[in-house]
Design a protein around this motif. Structure first.
Motif, mmCIF file in Angstrom:
data_model
loop_
_atom_site.group_PDB
_atom_site.id
_atom_site.type_symbol
_atom_site.label_atom_id
_atom_site.label_comp_id
_atom_site.label_asym_id
_atom_site.label_seq_id
_atom_site.Cartn_x
_atom_site.Cartn_y
_atom_site.Cartn_z
ATOM 1 N N LEU A 157 8.594 -5.521 -11.313
ATOM 2 C CA LEU A 157 7.816 -4.330 -10.959
ATOM 3 C C LEU A 157 6.511 -4.654 -10.227
ATOM 4 C CD1 LEU A 157 7.069 -1.308 -11.050
ATOM 5 C CD2 LEU A 157 6.396 -1.607 -13.434
ATOM 6 N N PRO A 158 5.741 -5.667 -10.706
ATOM 7 C CA PRO A 158 4.472 -5.960 -10.008
ATOM 8 C C PRO A 158 4.642 -6.209 -8.509
ATOM 9 C CG PRO A 158 4.498 -7.085 -12.114
ATOM 10 C CD PRO A 158 5.872 -6.477 -11.940
ATOM 11 N N GLN A 209 4.991 -2.904 -6.869
ATOM 12 C CA GLN A 209 3.696 -2.214 -6.843
ATOM 13 C C GLN A 209 2.829 -2.743 -5.704
ATOM 14 O OE1 GLN A 209 2.593 -2.973 -10.980
ATOM 15 N NE2 GLN A 209 3.015 -0.839 -11.557
ATOM 16 N N LYS A 210 2.872 -4.057 -5.499
ATOM 17 C CA LYS A 210 2.031 -4.638 -4.433
ATOM 18 C C LYS A 210 2.507 -4.201 -3.041
ATOM 19 C CE LYS A 210 0.762 -8.530 -7.318
ATOM 20 N NZ LYS A 210 1.175 -9.902 -7.713
ATOM 21 N N LYS A 249 1.440 -0.584 -2.562
ATOM 22 C CA LYS A 249 0.000 -0.536 -2.242
ATOM 23 C C LYS A 249 -0.229 -0.810 -0.759
ATOM 24 C CE LYS A 249 -4.125 -3.455 -3.047
ATOM 25 N NZ LYS A 249 -4.127 -4.372 -1.895
ATOM 26 N N ARG A 279 0.970 2.123 1.493
ATOM 27 C CA ARG A 279 0.066 3.289 1.416
ATOM 28 C C ARG A 279 -1.245 2.999 2.126
ATOM 29 N NH1 ARG A 279 1.454 4.595 -4.939
ATOM 30 N NH2 ARG A 279 3.395 5.740 -4.544
ATOM 31 N N LEU A 298 1.029 10.897 0.433
ATOM 32 C CA LEU A 298 1.019 9.439 0.621
ATOM 33 C C LEU A 298 1.700 8.743 -0.554
ATOM 34 C CD1 LEU A 298 -0.156 7.129 2.454
ATOM 35 C CD2 LEU A 298 -2.155 7.127 0.948
ATOM 36 N N TYR A 299 1.574 9.329 -1.739
ATOM 37 C CA TYR A 299 2.169 8.776 -2.957
ATOM 38 C C TYR A 299 3.597 9.293 -3.206
ATOM 39 C CZ TYR A 299 -1.704 6.055 -4.914
ATOM 40 O OH TYR A 299 -2.641 5.082 -5.151
ATOM 41 N N TYR A 341 -1.002 -3.255 -14.282
ATOM 42 C CA TYR A 341 -0.398 -2.535 -13.147
ATOM 43 C C TYR A 341 -1.476 -2.068 -12.172
ATOM 44 C CZ TYR A 341 4.023 -2.180 -15.784
ATOM 45 O OH TYR A 341 5.185 -2.443 -16.461
ATOM 46 N N ASN A 343 -2.444 -4.611 -9.836
ATOM 47 C CA ASN A 343 -1.487 -4.761 -8.735
ATOM 48 C C ASN A 343 -1.735 -3.749 -7.620
ATOM 49 O OD1 ASN A 343 -0.197 -6.748 -10.223
ATOM 50 N ND2 ASN A 343 1.276 -5.314 -11.119
ATOM 51 N N TYR A 344 -2.229 -2.566 -7.999
ATOM 52 C CA TYR A 344 -2.563 -1.537 -7.014
ATOM 53 C C TYR A 344 -3.921 -1.814 -6.346
ATOM 54 C CZ TYR A 344 1.036 1.836 -8.658
ATOM 55 O OH TYR A 344 2.200 2.493 -8.982
#
Lengths: 402, 402
Positions: free
Chosen positions: A322-323, A326-327, A330, A333, B34-35, B223, B226-227
């Motif tokens: 998952l990480p 997520q990266k 990011k 976006r 965006l999300y 998490y 990571n964002y």
């Protein structure tokens, strides 16, 4: 357990419909602004007396109640009357002439039927403080341009002037307004019921039908020609508009191929502000029936495909990885790409791809152990079924061009 | 004559404020998209029973009444409860997981005070159908990004987990939630009034203050890293949130330089849908207090100059020359330039230029007899006071570059 239900005449808008509505609202708003109108908002709840005495026969349709403090209040019935109240309330802040638009919900206790709801959106534009008929032409042109911009082939403003009726009592106008619905026979018998004898009723209707445009209308038509609107307007002597506050020019918008009535109601209303103020502030403008407009756009196929604005779904290979997803999310976006991250790392990849497909998201990005090792992403186009491998650092650029 | 007035706690938004609000709404909407969240709308009026039993202590704040058909109804109090109703109502149309956003008005019979109104806008986003804490992280990251995009320097999500309180009765949680407002002394005495003795009350508060993040919170924090959200979150063990439906993660957004409280309320709510459905559908998400956010943006100077989107006012030299001004206006609008045509041909040019100035319109275009002869326009910049003559056919291009 509570039964999940909405009240009759009220609607939920699920994402696809909500997106359609937003698409149309954006076009309407942009056209208002193209014409130099500025926005305004008024409250959903007003003192009841703001609305009473202005609307005409339909006051029984008010959503009215007493609030916790015992005040008699009503939900916004229209946007013209509250704006007249507002203009009277802030004489120092509102400079005339004043061109405002307004896009808000109104509530009417109508009998619900196809295309008629108890809660619906109105889109208004009005010019306040000008008696000259050039303002009428400007607002007529704006109504026509809005419907052109929404994609209608040849919107027509059907136009009349209430001054042609100046000798006809209001009770007769209300009846003539129903001509398209109940026909000539219906109008004559309703007029008879209101105290005219048969001959008077027939003559009244026939004199209305045979009236000719007055000088003010001729002037407006010539202005509309300057706006390039030849072919987008028609004189219609039997158009009446039943609002008691209508005074001069009245018009409605009809479109080819949609038979369920007009899409906008429009008029001059020169004495409405004076119910709230000693100032005389004439007004002219219109309200678009947004829900009926959306219905017409749907029937005529004027909406582009609008299922989602999401460009890519980043899938989650496993909870452990998952990480990495997520990266990547990011990074996308940050580059302004509308990116959904699949919300449950415990679901199988197959289910995740189905989710993207059902939501019409065009791309899915997969980041598994192989991809992580190579700092890459597998990018799958769900439409074309093509699949490519892209370096993580190039992913945003690839998607921007796709 | 009717006194023009609004009800206490309700507001008109004049054009400058309405434009500010639209500016902020556009940013919030774009960040939701965006999300990968999709929009949704629910009605302003629901059966009263939809809301009762869900909200907690504040049910006295409902705007409720009987409609014309005698049904007990309430105005939209929040957006989370109606969405849970909606998810239960359309099991075939809503596929889980479901990420939706919603931007609509809510009504609460609050005591009006600075920044607190009876009618206000909420901006919600929630993920439904996922128990995994990665969804909590996704929605926390979204709240932070929204406030970043609105221009706030360093928005902070203060985070806690209601599971840390699982042995504390709801009546005590409601009191602890007031800590920042009434202080430790206030909390202890309110707890005493609710039946705890002094020692119990002090111990309760101290155990809350000294609690440590649990495993789920630690996971969420990682998490968020990571964002790229290091520095944008803080564990706050005394954060409580008084909604009776809050279950797991709870967070609020605070910003530097604005002391009047948090700008968003956020939580996990795993049993709310089950009030309407046999399906178990966990949820997590937030509501932005839009009005307080606008207040904070105003105080911190985060709005760009926004008085108008109108680029140019086309003046009217005289009633006879109005057609020329109408034709120039038409041409500008066809080229996508937001153009106001001065609405009254009987006003003097001086008054027209003042009108443009007061509305902060940068340019005025003048078309008099000389200009008509030369097929030109005099274009005046009201800021720089510079004046140039432009051929009519070049006017759009000149304004596009200006």
């Amino acid at each position: 357990m509570i039964t999940p239900q909405t009240l009759r005449g009220f609607r939920d808008f699920l994402p696809e419909d909500a997106q359609k509505r937003q698409y149309a609202i954006d076009i309407i708003r942009n056209t208002f602004e193209l014409y130099g109108f500025v926005p305004l908002e008024t409250p959903a709840i007003e003192y009841l007396e703001v609305f009473t005495g202005n609307i005409g026969e339909d006051e029984k349709l008010f959503y009215k109640f007493k609030d916790a403090g015992g005040r008699k209040v009503a939900l916004r019935y229209d946007q013209t009357v509250p704006t007249c109240r507002l203009i009277a309330q802030y004489p120092d802040k509102i400079t005339l002439p004043f061109k405002r638009y307004q896009i808000q919900t109104v509530w009417r206790a109508e009998k619900p039927q196809k295309g008629r709801y108890r809660e619906f959106l109105q889109c208004d534009a009005d010019i306040f403080g000008v008696d000259d008929r050039s303002s009428d032409a400007e607002t007529v042109a704006l109504t026509i341009d809005i419907f052109k911009n929404l994609g209608f082939n040849r919107p027509i403003a059907i136009i009349n002037d209430r001054e042609l009726y100046k000798d006809i009592p209001y009770k007769a106008i209300v009846t003539i307004d129903k001509l398209d619905k109940i026909g000539e026979g219906g109008v004559v018998s309703e007029l008879s019921a209101k105290g005219y004898n048969q001959e008077e009723a027939v003559n009244l209707l026939s004199s209305v039908k045979n009236s000719k445009p007055n000088e003010k209308l001729t002037q407006i038509f010539s202005y509309l020609d300057n706006y390039g609107m030849q072919g987008n307007y028609q004189f219609k002597p039997t158009l009446a508009r039943s609002f008691s506050y209508s005074t001069g020019t009245i018009w409605e918008i009809i479109v080819e191929g949609f038979e369920s009535g007009s899409l906008a109601g429009c008029e001059r209303f020169d004495s409405l502000v004076s119910r709230f103020s000693k100032r005389s502030v004439p007004g002219v403008g219109f309200a678009i029936g947004f829900d009926r407009t959306v219905l017409a756009m749907d029937e005529l196929g004027l909406f582009p495909p609008l299922k989602t604005k999401t460009k890519v779904l980043v899938t989650v290979f496993s909870a452990e990885l998952l990480p990495e997803s997520q990266k990547v999310t990011k990074q996308l976006r940050e580059n302004g790409i509308n990116t959904d991250l699949y919300p449950d790392p415990n679901d199988k990849l197959e289910k995740q791809i189905k989710y993207a497909d059902r939501k019409s998201i065009e791309f899915v990005a997969i980041i598994g152990p192989d991809e992580i090792e190579k700092k890459s992403v597998t990018l799958k186009n769900l439409k074309s079924k093509q699949q490519i491998t892209v370096l993580q650092k190039d992913l945003s650029d690839v998607l921007k061009k796709a």
